[in-house]
Structure formats: C-alpha cells, structure tokens
Design an enzyme around this catalytic site. Sequence first.
Site, short mmCIF file in Angstrom:
data_model
loop_
_atom_site.label_atom_id
_atom_site.label_comp_id
_atom_site.label_asym_id
_atom_site.label_seq_id
_atom_site.Cartn_x
_atom_site.Cartn_y
_atom_site.Cartn_z
N GLY A 1 -23.40 -40.97 -12.75
CA GLY A 1 -24.35 -41.59 -11.64
C GLY A 1 -23.96 -42.91 -11.32
O GLY A 1 -23.38 -43.54 -12.33
N SER B 1 -32.31 -49.35 -7.38
CA SER B 1 -33.59 -50.08 -6.70
C SER B 1 -34.99 -49.55 -7.47
O SER B 1 -35.82 -50.17 -7.66
CB SER B 1 -33.65 -49.81 -5.26
OG SER B 1 -32.49 -50.31 -4.79
N THR C 1 -30.50 -46.09 -4.04
CA THR C 1 -30.10 -45.53 -5.32
C THR C 1 -31.25 -45.59 -6.76
O THR C 1 -31.69 -46.86 -6.41
CB THR C 1 -28.80 -46.10 -6.06
OG1 THR C 1 -27.91 -45.94 -4.82
CG2 THR C 1 -28.43 -45.30 -7.18
N LYS D 1 -24.95 -38.95 -5.31
CA LYS D 1 -24.67 -40.29 -6.42
C LYS D 1 -24.66 -39.73 -7.75
O LYS D 1 -24.23 -40.60 -8.72
CB LYS D 1 -25.83 -41.05 -6.52
CG LYS D 1 -26.10 -41.52 -4.94
CD LYS D 1 -27.28 -42.56 -4.76
CE LYS D 1 -27.66 -42.59 -3.41
NZ LYS D 1 -29.43 -43.19 -3.34
#
Length: 190
Positions: A54, A143, A10, A42
């Site tokens: 999201g 991330s 993500t 997402k």
Amino acid sequence: MNDDVKIRSTTVIAVKRDGKVAMAGDGQVTMGNTVCKGNARKVRKIYNGKVLTGFAGSVADAFTLLDKFEEKLKEHSGDITRAAVELAKMWRTERSLQKLEAMLLVADSSKILLISGDGNVIEPEYSVLGDGSSENYALAIGSGGNYAYSAALALLDSSELSAKEIAEKSLRIAGKICIYTNDHITIEEI
C-alpha cells in the site's frame, strides 16, 4: 495548477490478527480543497499474491518505489525485511530516487513493515491482546493514518473482529474524521 495547491490523499492500514494480515486503503485523492478522484486503488497484492503493498504520497513516486521493492523482493526470494532494507538503502543513496515523495506499507503473512524515504524500515511493536494466544498489531500511513491506527488498536483490544474486519472498520472511522479519507475501500488479505 497553482504550485501552492497540494495533492493530498490516502489512508492505508495493515492489521495482523490470528495469523491473517489484511491491508485496506481508501480511494480519495484531494487537490487543494477539492476531491478530484474517489476510487483510487492504493492497495495491491504482489509476488504471486504472497505480499501486500500500500502507498501514500505521489502516485508516480509510489509506483517507482513499488517496482523497485518488487525487484528487491525477487532478488531476496520473497524476504520482505531484506527487500525493504535494500530499498531503503537505495532510496537514500541513489540520486534519482532521493526526491521521491511516498511511503510504503508492505506485509507478508508474518509481518508488516513501513518503508520511508528517510531510510527507515519500521516494524510495528507487537502487542499481545485479548486472550494472548497470538501477536496482533496494526500500522497505518497517510493523511488519516493516525485515526485509522487508533481505531484499529481499540478494535484489536476490545473485539473479536478479524484482521479484515478491523482494517475496514478502522478506515470507515478514519473517514468520518479525516477530510482526506473516503469510504471507497479496497481490502486485500493474506
């Protein structure tokens, strides 16, 4: 599966520029050092297309939280701030929700909020950039969130790109740096 192998994934970014809000997310899900899915979705529109959402983190946890957020949104007639605060309270106090591992970005046409499990509801700092005629800003999670956020701030400050163009471009830049981010991008705009 080994308990030490973490599922990572993500990068989601939301950008507001000139009265438009765009949210974009990549599609990668990584398990350990292996990409196990490349086209996860997402980012979604909810509340009759008036609110963008999201998520980053555990998918099951995120969907549980998104369902609860949508319930709160209906209770508060579409007020995302009230819905976000109520969800954050619930997340902190209800035993069944306390161990959920996810973060949410939510946005309507006027604001972007980050909701986290530690009880925070964060609205980004407003930045008047460019000609100063409107509030332009960004917020990102996941991330590769810091990479996308940095790129979005630079693009807001140095280009005339739209919110949607900045969201996409900043995710593509993050994907070149973050091994947990790919270029399968979903973008929604309001």
